[in-house]
Design a protein around this motif. Structure first.
Motif, PDB file in Angstrom:
ATOM      1  N   LEU A  30       0.832  -1.200   0.000  1.00 61.21           N
ATOM      2  CA  LEU A  30       0.000   0.000   0.000  1.00 61.21           C
ATOM      3  C   LEU A  30       0.869   1.254   0.000  1.00 61.21           C
ATOM      4  O   LEU A  30       0.516   2.270  -0.608  1.00 61.21           O
ATOM      5  N   ALA A  31       2.022   1.179   0.670  1.00 60.68           N
ATOM      6  CA  ALA A  31       2.921   2.336   0.723  1.00 60.68           C
ATOM      7  C   ALA A  31       3.523   2.646  -0.650  1.00 60.68           C
ATOM      8  O   ALA A  31       3.647   3.809  -1.035  1.00 60.68           O
ATOM      9  N   THR A  32       3.903   1.610  -1.394  1.00 58.82           N
ATOM     10  CA  THR A  32       4.496   1.862  -2.712  1.00 58.82           C
ATOM     11  C   THR A  32       3.448   2.337  -3.712  1.00 58.82           C
ATOM     12  O   THR A  32       3.762   3.080  -4.641  1.00 58.82           O
ATOM     13  N   GLU A  33       2.195   1.894  -3.503  1.00 57.15           N
ATOM     14  CA  GLU A  33       1.131   2.256  -4.446  1.00 57.15           C
ATOM     15  C   GLU A  33       0.550   3.638  -4.159  1.00 57.15           C
ATOM     16  O   GLU A  33       0.260   4.398  -5.077  1.00 57.15           O
ATOM     17  N   TYR A  34       0.361   3.949  -2.885  1.00 51.12           N
ATOM     18  CA  TYR A  34      -0.361   5.177  -2.525  1.00 51.12           C
ATOM     19  C   TYR A  34       0.442   6.115  -1.627  1.00 51.12           C
ATOM     20  O   TYR A  34      -0.055   7.178  -1.260  1.00 51.12           O
ATOM     21  N   GLY A  35       1.645   5.712  -1.235  1.00 56.49           N
ATOM     22  CA  GLY A  35       2.438   6.505  -0.320  1.00 56.49           C
ATOM     23  C   GLY A  35       2.179   6.090   1.115  1.00 56.49           C
ATOM     24  O   GLY A  35       1.098   5.589   1.450  1.00 56.49           O
ATOM     25  N   ALA A  36       3.166   6.280   1.976  1.00 56.21           N
ATOM     26  CA  ALA A  36       3.047   5.848   3.375  1.00 56.21           C
ATOM     27  C   ALA A  36       1.905   6.558   4.103  1.00 56.21           C
ATOM     28  O   ALA A  36       1.197   5.942   4.907  1.00 56.21           O
ATOM     29  N   ASN A  37       1.707   7.850   3.835  1.00 56.79           N
ATOM     30  CA  ASN A  37       0.636   8.595   4.508  1.00 56.79           C
ATOM     31  C   ASN A  37      -0.725   7.967   4.238  1.00 56.79           C
ATOM     32  O   ASN A  37      -1.525   7.740   5.153  1.00 56.79           O
ATOM     33  N   ASN A  38      -0.987   7.686   2.975  1.00 57.64           N
ATOM     34  CA  ASN A  38      -2.271   7.091   2.616  1.00 57.64           C
ATOM     35  C   ASN A  38      -2.375   5.651   3.094  1.00 57.64           C
ATOM     36  O   ASN A  38      -3.472   5.179   3.425  1.00 57.64           O
ATOM     37  N   ALA A  39      -1.248   4.945   3.129  1.00 57.32           N
ATOM     38  CA  ALA A  39      -1.257   3.577   3.651  1.00 57.32           C
ATOM     39  C   ALA A  39      -1.698   3.572   5.109  1.00 57.32           C
ATOM     40  O   ALA A  39      -2.475   2.712   5.543  1.00 57.32           O
ATOM     41  N   PHE A  40      -1.219   4.551   5.881  1.00 60.32           N
ATOM     42  CA  PHE A  40      -1.607   4.658   7.280  1.00 60.32           C
ATOM     43  C   PHE A  40      -3.084   5.040   7.419  1.00 60.32           C
ATOM     44  O   PHE A  40      -3.778   4.548   8.314  1.00 60.32           O
ATOM     45  N   ARG A  41      -3.561   5.918   6.535  1.00 58.86           N
ATOM     46  CA  ARG A  41      -4.977   6.298   6.588  1.00 58.86           C
ATOM     47  C   ARG A  41      -5.875   5.094   6.270  1.00 58.86           C
ATOM     48  O   ARG A  41      -6.892   4.872   6.931  1.00 58.86           O
ATOM     49  N   LEU A  42      -5.489   4.351   5.251  1.00 60.40           N
ATOM     50  CA  LEU A  42      -6.258   3.162   4.895  1.00 60.40           C
ATOM     51  C   LEU A  42      -6.228   2.134   6.032  1.00 60.40           C
ATOM     52  O   LEU A  42      -7.237   1.485   6.322  1.00 60.40           O
ATOM     53  N   SER A  43      -5.083   2.000   6.675  1.00 58.42           N
ATOM     54  CA  SER A  43      -4.957   1.065   7.804  1.00 58.42           C
ATOM     55  C   SER A  43      -5.859   1.479   8.955  1.00 58.42           C
ATOM     56  O   SER A  43      -6.517   0.628   9.581  1.00 58.42           O
ATOM     57  N   ALA A  44      -5.906   2.773   9.238  1.00 62.00           N
ATOM     58  CA  ALA A  44      -6.771   3.266  10.314  1.00 62.00           C
ATOM     59  C   ALA A  44      -8.232   2.972   9.995  1.00 62.00           C
ATOM     60  O   ALA A  44      -9.001   2.537  10.869  1.00 62.00           O
ATOM     61  N   ALA A  45      -8.636   3.189   8.738  1.00 61.63           N
ATOM     62  CA  ALA A  45     -10.015   2.917   8.340  1.00 61.63           C
ATOM     63  C   ALA A  45     -10.336   1.431   8.472  1.00 61.63           C
ATOM     64  O   ALA A  45     -11.420   1.052   8.955  1.00 61.63           O
ATOM     65  N   MET A  46      -9.400   0.571   8.071  1.00 60.13           N
ATOM     66  CA  MET A  46      -9.618  -0.870   8.184  1.00 60.13           C
ATOM     67  C   MET A  46      -9.736  -1.293   9.641  1.00 60.13           C
ATOM     68  O   MET A  46     -10.543  -2.169   9.986  1.00 60.13           O
ATOM     69  N   HIS A  47      -8.959  -0.664  10.516  1.00 60.64           N
ATOM     70  CA  HIS A  47      -9.033  -1.008  11.932  1.00 60.64           C
ATOM     71  C   HIS A  47     -10.359  -0.561  12.552  1.00 60.64           C
ATOM     72  O   HIS A  47     -10.899  -1.236  13.447  1.00 60.64           O
ATOM     73  N   VAL A  48     -10.907   0.551  12.095  1.00 62.63           N
ATOM     74  CA  VAL A  48     -12.222   0.990  12.576  1.00 62.63           C
ATOM     75  C   VAL A  48     -13.283  -0.032  12.188  1.00 62.63           C
ATOM     76  O   VAL A  48     -14.117  -0.445  13.014  1.00 62.63           O
ATOM     77  N   VAL A  49     -13.261  -0.471  10.929  1.00 54.48           N
ATOM     78  CA  VAL A  49     -14.235  -1.479  10.465  1.00 54.48           C
ATOM     79  C   VAL A  49     -14.030  -2.797  11.201  1.00 54.48           C
ATOM     80  O   VAL A  49     -14.989  -3.486  11.559  1.00 54.48           O
ATOM     81  N   CYS A  50     -12.778  -3.135  11.446  1.00 56.73           N
ATOM     82  CA  CYS A  50     -12.448  -4.356  12.176  1.00 56.73           C
ATOM     83  C   CYS A  50     -13.085  -4.370  13.564  1.00 56.73           C
ATOM     84  O   CYS A  50     -13.728  -5.353  13.959  1.00 56.73           O
ATOM     85  N   ILE A  51     -12.937  -3.284  14.309  1.00 56.18           N
ATOM     86  CA  ILE A  51     -13.518  -3.206  15.656  1.00 56.18           C
ATOM     87  C   ILE A  51     -15.044  -3.254  15.571  1.00 56.18           C
ATOM     88  O   ILE A  51     -15.714  -3.892  16.407  1.00 56.18           O
ATOM     89  N   ALA A  52     -15.621  -2.623  14.561  1.00 54.02           N
ATOM     90  CA  ALA A  52     -17.076  -2.659  14.368  1.00 54.02           C
ATOM     91  C   ALA A  52     -17.542  -4.097  14.133  1.00 54.02           C
ATOM     92  O   ALA A  52     -18.600  -4.509  14.640  1.00 54.02           O
ATOM     93  N   CYS A  53     -16.763  -4.860  13.384  1.00 53.14           N
ATOM     94  CA  CYS A  53     -17.119  -6.260  13.126  1.00 53.14           C
ATOM     95  C   CYS A  53     -17.029  -7.100  14.395  1.00 53.14           C
ATOM     96  O   CYS A  53     -17.899  -7.942  14.665  1.00 53.14           O
ATOM     97  N   PHE A  54     -15.974  -6.882  15.181  1.00 52.12           N
ATOM     98  CA  PHE A  54     -15.863  -7.596  16.459  1.00 52.12           C
ATOM     99  C   PHE A  54     -17.071  -7.280  17.343  1.00 52.12           C
ATOM    100  O   PHE A  54     -17.635  -8.172  17.986  1.00 52.12           O
ATOM    101  N   PHE A  55     -17.450  -6.019  17.377  1.00 52.81           N
ATOM    102  CA  PHE A  55     -18.591  -5.592  18.179  1.00 52.81           C
ATOM    103  C   PHE A  55     -19.870  -6.272  17.682  1.00 52.81           C
ATOM    104  O   PHE A  55     -20.678  -6.770  18.479  1.00 52.81           O
ATOM    105  N   ALA A  56     -20.047  -6.319  16.365  1.00 58.56           N
ATOM    106  CA  ALA A  56     -21.248  -6.916  15.784  1.00 58.56           C
ATOM    107  C   ALA A  56     -21.351  -8.404  16.107  1.00 58.56           C
ATOM    108  O   ALA A  56     -22.454  -8.926  16.326  1.00 58.56           O
ATOM    109  N   VAL A  57     -20.207  -9.090  16.156  1.00 57.03           N
ATOM    110  CA  VAL A  57     -20.215 -10.515  16.523  1.00 57.03           C
ATOM    111  C   VAL A  57     -20.814 -10.698  17.908  1.00 57.03           C
ATOM    112  O   VAL A  57     -21.649 -11.588  18.138  1.00 57.03           O
TER     113      VAL A  57
END
Length: 282
Positions: free
Chosen positions: A194-221
């Protein structure tokens, strides 16, 4: 003579903390809090040997790159402590043990095994052609709770699917952050992230978004299975851990990306699994 320590190093055995607790969690949830020791034993052996085979294959496939990467100099294959032939024999033994273990679980598992094994067989090569390689790793690890769940019940349910998605996003996002430090090296070798494709800044933003969805999924379970308050405390601990991980590392400062940082991520799997099981007891 076989160098056992070298093989343990090669497959980073201590990293089972990322998948084994979720495999047990899948078994616990599928069994309503009362999985048998028989099932837990064979699940543990299947997950451990399958993961070992996957990581050995990954290291074998990436050896020519790891040999040029100073950060990988500690690896057993890079140091020549394990030959390519020995690694292949090790992979074969682990795959055999995995199949034998799966045969002791619900009968449907052996038929689903090729589907479950596919992600970890593909993952080592995905960084050659896609920046989203981290999600392939996430899906491979996400097979752990699926294996535990189906191994006990023989069923595929929506809570199980959400749990697998949560684990896949958790690992995929973390791997994207961890791998961002290799952006320049990967570009020089024609590898993708993700860093080589979109840059490290955007890779971190995408990672943060994925972690938010991840916690939402754990909660939904927990909501779907009407788990007790302790489970949601575990989800809270996991969320706090991820927030902390994001706070201490940035796209411009990887100084705190150590083995301690890496292993601290295991708090997520241990906390959610432990609190899920305890929610059936208290």
């Amino acid at each position: 003579m076989i160098d056992i320590k070298a093989h343990i190093n090669n497959v980073a055995l201590h990293h089972t903390i990322f998948d084994l607790p979720f495999a047990f969690m899948g078994a616990v949830l599928a069994a309503g809090g009362r999985p048998s020791f028989h099932d837990l034993f064979w699940i543990a052996l299947a997950i451990t040997t399958g993961r070992a085979a996957a990581l050995a294959m990954d290291n074998l496939a990436d050896l020519k790159y790891d040999s040029q990467q100073p950060r990988m100099s500690y690896r057993a294959m890079v140091q020549g402590r394990i030959s390519k032939r020995e690694a292949k024999v090790f992979i074969g033994i682990c795959l055999l043990l995995m199949v034998l273990s799966v045969l002791h679980l619900h009968p449907i598992c052996i038929y689903l095994l090729p589907l479950a094994a596919l992600p970890f067989m593909i993952y080592p090569f995905t960084k050659r052609f896609t920046g989203w390689c981290h999600l392939f790793l996430g899906v491979a690890i996400g097979m752990a709770p699926a294996g535990g769940w189906v191994g006990v019940s023989g069923q595929i349910t929506m809570p199980m699917v959400l749990l697998c998605i949560a684990v896949a996003l958790w690992i995929g996002a973390f791997d994207a952050m961890y791998g961002a430090q290799d952006e320049e090296f990967d570009k020089s070798q024609g590898l993708h992230s993700l860093a080589t494709e979109y840059g490290a800044n955007n890779a971190f933003r995408l990672s943060a978004a994925m972690h938010v969805v991840c916690i939402a999924c754990f909660f939904a379970v927990g909501v779907m299975l009407t788990l007790g308050q302790l489970y949601f405390i575990g989800v809270g601990i996991a969320a706090g851990t991820l927030i902390y991980q994001h706070r201490i590392v940035s796209p411009t400062d990887f100084s705190r990306v150590t083995q301690g940082y890496f292993m601290r991520n295991g708090i997520v799997s241990v906390a959610i699994f432990a609190c899920a099981w305890l929610s059936y007891i208290f």
